[in-house]
Design a protein around this motif. Sequence first.
Motif, short mmCIF file in Angstrom:
data_model
loop_
_atom_site.label_atom_id
_atom_site.label_comp_id
_atom_site.label_asym_id
_atom_site.label_seq_id
_atom_site.Cartn_x
_atom_site.Cartn_y
_atom_site.Cartn_z
N ASP A 1 0.76 -1.04 -0.04
CA ASP A 1 -0.08 -0.02 -0.11
C ASP A 1 0.93 1.21 0.05
N LYS B 1 2.44 1.62 -3.62
CA LYS B 1 1.19 2.15 -4.65
C LYS B 1 0.91 3.86 -4.39
N SER B 2 1.22 4.08 -2.98
CA SER B 2 0.59 5.47 -2.78
C SER B 2 1.89 6.57 -3.12
#
Length: 79
Positions: free
Chosen positions: A74, A77-78
């Motif tokens: 996560d 991906k950010s």
Amino acid sequence: EGSKTLLFMRVDFPDQPGEPLNRNGVALSQSSAQTLMDNSVNPFYQANSYNKTSFNSTVTAVLRMPKPLTEYVDSYKSN
């Protein structure tokens, strides 16, 4: 130029323990990782540097990351 020291750190995660997998989904043992570095990666860099660079590799045992895999994915991906 010259010989470089390289540390290959194999990791797992609390939510996915065990041997890491290679890109084909096969377990990447410490000995197979060392063989990969010695027989594929090092010769590649030697050939492409006209024998000016090489690797002296050390492969670790599996190291446990502190957070579950999902937190790293996560975060990646950010960014």
